[in-house]
Design a protein around this motif. Structure first.
Motif, PDB file in Angstrom:
ATOM      1  N   UNK A   1       0.977  -1.119   0.021  1.00 38.26           N
ATOM      2  CA  UNK A   1      -0.050  -0.106  -0.064  1.00 38.26           C
ATOM      3  C   UNK A   1       1.084   1.192  -0.014  1.00 38.26           C
ATOM      4  N   UNK A   2       2.362   1.020   0.031  1.00 46.39           N
ATOM      5  CA  UNK A   2       3.068   2.183  -0.080  1.00 46.39           C
ATOM      6  C   UNK A   2       3.931   2.235  -1.202  1.00 46.39           C
ATOM      7  N   UNK A   3       4.224   3.119  -2.084  1.00 44.14           N
ATOM      8  CA  UNK A   3       4.966   3.196  -3.228  1.00 44.14           C
ATOM      9  C   UNK A   3       6.524   3.213  -2.856  1.00 44.14           C
ATOM     10  N   UNK A   4       7.198   3.013  -4.015  1.00 45.50           N
ATOM     11  CA  UNK A   4       8.656   2.886  -3.741  1.00 45.50           C
ATOM     12  C   UNK A   4       9.370   4.354  -3.354  1.00 45.50           C
ATOM     13  N   UNK A   5       9.761   4.326  -2.046  1.00 47.89           N
ATOM     14  CA  UNK A   5      10.369   5.512  -1.470  1.00 47.89           C
ATOM     15  C   UNK A   5       9.275   6.468  -0.780  1.00 47.89           C
ATOM     16  N   UNK A   6       8.257   6.019  -1.058  1.00 51.63           N
ATOM     17  CA  UNK A   6       7.169   7.005  -0.402  1.00 51.63           C
ATOM     18  C   UNK A   6       6.872   6.872   0.897  1.00 51.63           C
ATOM     19  N   UNK A   7       7.473   5.884   1.696  1.00 49.48           N
ATOM     20  CA  UNK A   7       7.971   6.117   3.176  1.00 49.48           C
ATOM     21  C   UNK A   7       8.513   7.282   3.702  1.00 49.48           C
ATOM     22  N   UNK A   8       9.495   7.733   2.865  1.00 50.78           N
ATOM     23  CA  UNK A   8      10.191   8.927   3.267  1.00 50.78           C
ATOM     24  C   UNK A   8       9.262  10.099   2.890  1.00 50.78           C
TER      25      UNK A   8
ATOM     26  N   UNK B   1       5.875  -4.342   7.392  1.00 51.01           N
ATOM     27  CA  UNK B   1       6.170  -5.558   8.094  1.00 51.01           C
ATOM     28  C   UNK B   1       5.256  -6.764   7.400  1.00 51.01           C
ATOM     29  N   UNK B   2       3.993  -6.291   7.154  1.00 49.92           N
ATOM     30  CA  UNK B   2       3.131  -7.445   6.791  1.00 49.92           C
ATOM     31  C   UNK B   2       2.967  -7.732   5.517  1.00 49.92           C
ATOM     32  N   UNK B   3       3.332  -6.362   4.579  1.00 50.40           N
ATOM     33  CA  UNK B   3       2.922  -6.605   2.958  1.00 50.40           C
ATOM     34  C   UNK B   3       4.106  -6.050   2.074  1.00 50.40           C
ATOM     35  N   UNK B   4       5.289  -6.171   2.730  1.00 50.88           N
ATOM     36  CA  UNK B   4       6.269  -6.028   1.869  1.00 50.88           C
ATOM     37  C   UNK B   4       6.531  -7.016   0.579  1.00 50.88           C
ATOM     38  N   UNK B   5       6.502  -8.381   0.755  1.00 49.53           N
ATOM     39  CA  UNK B   5       6.757  -9.094  -0.368  1.00 49.53           C
ATOM     40  C   UNK B   5       5.932  -9.122  -1.560  1.00 49.53           C
ATOM     41  N   UNK B   6       4.584  -8.604  -1.255  1.00 51.20           N
ATOM     42  CA  UNK B   6       3.803  -8.421  -2.666  1.00 51.20           C
ATOM     43  C   UNK B   6       4.352  -7.512  -3.482  1.00 51.20           C
ATOM     44  N   UNK B   7       4.839  -6.571  -3.019  1.00 52.15           N
ATOM     45  CA  UNK B   7       5.256  -5.432  -3.940  1.00 52.15           C
ATOM     46  C   UNK B   7       6.714  -5.651  -4.556  1.00 52.15           C
ATOM     47  N   UNK B   8       7.673  -6.658  -4.020  1.00 50.00           N
ATOM     48  CA  UNK B   8       8.956  -6.969  -4.342  1.00 50.00           C
ATOM     49  C   UNK B   8       8.806  -7.496  -5.626  1.00 50.00           C
ATOM     50  N   UNK B   9       9.748  -6.777  -6.338  1.00 46.91           N
ATOM     51  CA  UNK B   9      10.070  -7.182  -7.831  1.00 46.91           C
ATOM     52  C   UNK B   9      11.591  -7.333  -8.299  1.00 46.91           C
ATOM     53  N   UNK B  10      12.010  -8.081  -9.265  1.00 49.83           N
ATOM     54  CA  UNK B  10      13.331  -7.978  -9.689  1.00 49.83           C
ATOM     55  C   UNK B  10      13.992  -6.537  -9.908  1.00 49.83           C
ATOM     56  N   UNK B  11      13.079  -5.806 -10.501  1.00 45.80           N
ATOM     57  CA  UNK B  11      13.809  -4.679 -10.745  1.00 45.80           C
ATOM     58  C   UNK B  11      14.331  -3.755  -9.413  1.00 45.80           C
ATOM     59  N   UNK B  12      13.487  -3.851  -8.415  1.00 42.64           N
ATOM     60  CA  UNK B  12      13.447  -3.327  -7.206  1.00 42.64           C
ATOM     61  C   UNK B  12      14.680  -3.799  -6.650  1.00 42.64           C
TER      62      UNK B  12
END
Length: 448
Positions: A83-90, A131-142
């Protein structure tokens, strides 16, 4: 970047009122059904709140051939979640005036943010989502991007700076190749290159779960409401598997190990590292006082002798790592131009032998005690570092209230304890020495 952001936290709260000197922190702690340990320290002295999340995983949980994963994840967990985009935590945290970052050590990885009080729900949601939803967003490019980021960090901090590999070079000598402290947290270039998607996914599944974490919240918040927020965001996350055991068995070093390295440096430099007890043992406190007597400020033994009196060294530094399985006392001496490393090392060893034979004075021990306790008090006055201290105590000691006991542990150390520690810890057979010398140049037009 990490140091700059950490400094921002310090500057933001340095002038805020601290807890009364000597007063114990009021701490609440409990465990969610999924195993997440939660530590709360309410403090309304300023309208800020610090969130600190320690995962009980560091480079010690890696294995030869697959090193650097914990540090890689320090970066990876900022690359987005379901639910959070790449680098959107910052972006979320910085958009409200907050500061954030993460760090990795041998035994733990932590993530932290300090925000205005009313943004606590957002900070908790962000940490829970990755913590709970990192893996669904992980891809090879990242993964590929972060591997390159870490490789570049290694080049800038280790490989392409003078004396940059001193930690790595000493750890290889101080520990056998199979020991989990024998490699640095940054990992090796080859291992980072070899890291594959399934390796990374499995490492996350194994270690980044509620049952392997401590969540600490310090500052201006309502405890009852905060408990509800923690349950809401973190409660649904599954506990995770049992953490694999780590074999940290050590045999005595069996004699000094030495290495001389020709490097692209202007001046020679001598590095030493000794094995000392892990953080939970009383000897770790004694080792910290010992190192302060040796090399903390102009009144310390080595700085007074080598820098001020003999004037053969530009600087002398030393510290003890707060490690769980075996700690390391690291020391380095920078000789002045024209002074050989052998002469500087011999002078240092003479001072060490004198301390072993005579022990410290009561005045030296009191100075060391007071200096350390002052640093602790200043650290606990700041929300972000207080939260980190509470997470560390909960992780390593099983009780965040250990922060209220450290002064008593320091005061319990005697002159005889320090002398005995010097005799045991600083013995030649318990150390490794790495000396860097300027690389010889080859004259133009022929071999040397």
């Amino acid at each position: 970047m990490r140091m700059a952001k950490r400094l921002a936290i310090v500057l933001m709260v340095a002038l805020l009122p601290a807890a009364s000197p000597g007063a114990d922190l009021e701490i609440q702690d409990y465990v969610l059904p999924n195993g997440l340990r939660v530590v709360l320290n309410e403090d309304h002295s300023t309208p800020l709140v610090a969130v600190n999340l320690w995962y009980y995983v560091g480079s010690a949980n890696e294995r030869p051939g697959r090193t650097g994963f914990a540090h890689l994840f320090e970066h990876m967990l900022f690359s987005g979640s379901e639910n959070v985009g790449n680098n959107a935590h910052f972006g979320y945290i910085q958009s409200v005036g907050g500061v954030l970052n993460g760090s990795t050590s041998f035994d733990r990885t932590n993530y932290y943010e300090t925000v205005p009080s009313h943004y606590l729900p957002m900070a908790l949601w962000l940490e829970a989502d990755r913590m709970g939803f990192f893996l669904p967003a992980l891809d090879q490019a990242k993964l590929d991007v972060q591997k390159q980021v870490v490789k570049e960090e290694r080049r800038q901090r280790y490989d392409n700076v003078p004396y940059g590999t001193w930690i790595e070079d000493q750890l290889r000598l101080l520990f056998p190749p199979t020991h989990p402290y024998s490699w640095p947290t940054i990992g090796s270039m080859d291992d980072l290159t070899a890291a594959e998607m399934e390796d990374v996914r499995q490492f996350f599944r194994t270690y980044y779960s509620p049952s392997n974490a401590v969540l600490t919240i310090v500052g201006d918040f309502d405890p009852a409401q905060t408990r509800k927020l923690v349950a809401r965001y973190f409660g649904p996350i599954p506990a995770g598997p049992a953490k694999p055991a780590v074999d940290a068995t050590l045999q005595p070093l069996g004699g000094e190990k030495r290495r001389t390295i020709e490097a692209v440096v202007q001046l020679p430099r001598v590095y030493r590292m000794y094995r000392v007890p892990p953080i939970r043992e009383a000897g770790w406190v004694t080792a910290n006082l010992l190192v302060r007597i040796l090399a903390d400020g102009k009144a310390s033994r080595l700085e007074r002798a080598l820098v001020l009196e003999q004037q053969i060294a530009q600087s002398v530094n030393a510290f003890v790592w707060p490690s769980e399985k075996a700690s390391m006392l690291a020391m380095w001496i920078q000789p002045k131009p024209g002074i050989t490393p052998e002469r500087a090392e011999a002078s240092a060893e003479s001072e060490i032998r004198r301390l072993i034979e005579q022990g410290p004075s009561a005045t030296e021990l009191e100075r060391a005690r007071n200096g350390w306790k002052t640093e602790i008090a200043l650290s606990l006055a700041e929300f972000a570092s207080r939260a980190d201290q509470l997470s560390m105590a909960a992780t390593y000691f099983g009780d965040p209230r250990e922060v209220n006991r450290i002064d008593d542990r320091i005061d319990a150390v005697t002159v005889a304890d320090v002398q005995n520690a010097a005799r045991a810890f600083l013995a030649p057979e318990n150390r490794v020495t790495v000396t860097y010398v300027p690389k010889k140049t080859t004259p133009a037009g022929g071999a040397q």
